[in-house]
Design an enzyme around this catalytic site. Sequence first.
Site: not given
Ligand code: PGA
Length: 247
Positions: A9-10, A209, A230-231
Amino acid sequence: MRRMLVAGNWKMHGLGANLPEIAALRVALPDPRPEVIVCPPATLLHRVAGALAGSPIRAGGQDCHWNEGGAHTGDISAAMLADAGAAAVILGHSERRADHGERSETVARKVAAAWSAGLLAIVCVGETAVERDAGAALAVVGAQLAASLPDGATAANCVIAYEPVWAIGTGRTPTPAEIVGVHGAIRAALASRFGAGMARGTRILYGGSVKPGNAAEILGLADVDGTLVGGASLRAADFAAIVAAAG
Ligand code: PGA
């Protein structure tokens, strides 16, 4: 029987200058064992889908409107995502729920729209820190799940992503027991509403995370069928390492 799924998820990150990450991902993952989906911002979707043409990695959107079309300035329909090359769409992400006041009932309409356009719906649920501290995590997730999924959910048209809000972008993750507890409760809820077969076949992702350093442990837990990242999905090397941990 459930094939692992790793979805990136960018969020609101990514310009044309970031497209080389997609090329690098293709090189790093020529034949990934898990299913892999990258969800860039809508402005990049068509180019990302093009850059992935011929690869098993697929592109996805991050949201869609519940209507097929019409007077909805700034919105994007599920058919438009599909037309731009998406195979899936993330719906009900906690950032949409928080930033745009999106309620589960709205999410359910979006999920139905995604299905009409032939998209896999990645439906997100998750409690806040306050809710968890109050002992309400399972109740909150259960209520979101019930209201966000329309009748007609199958193992083929939807994936559930459990993303505790307090773990997103914070570097904090739940304990293995906490993850297993919520995932098991989600599968039990799916079984009681949609039947044992549907529950057995439906992927339940963990998100929040996930990094190369913790992916293997999380992905090895019972009832964890992949991850929404995400990140760490923004850099091909990190994302590829997470995919490798899944397969
Ligand atoms: P994160 O985000 O991996 O940066 O914690 C996950 C998400 O919101 O899909």
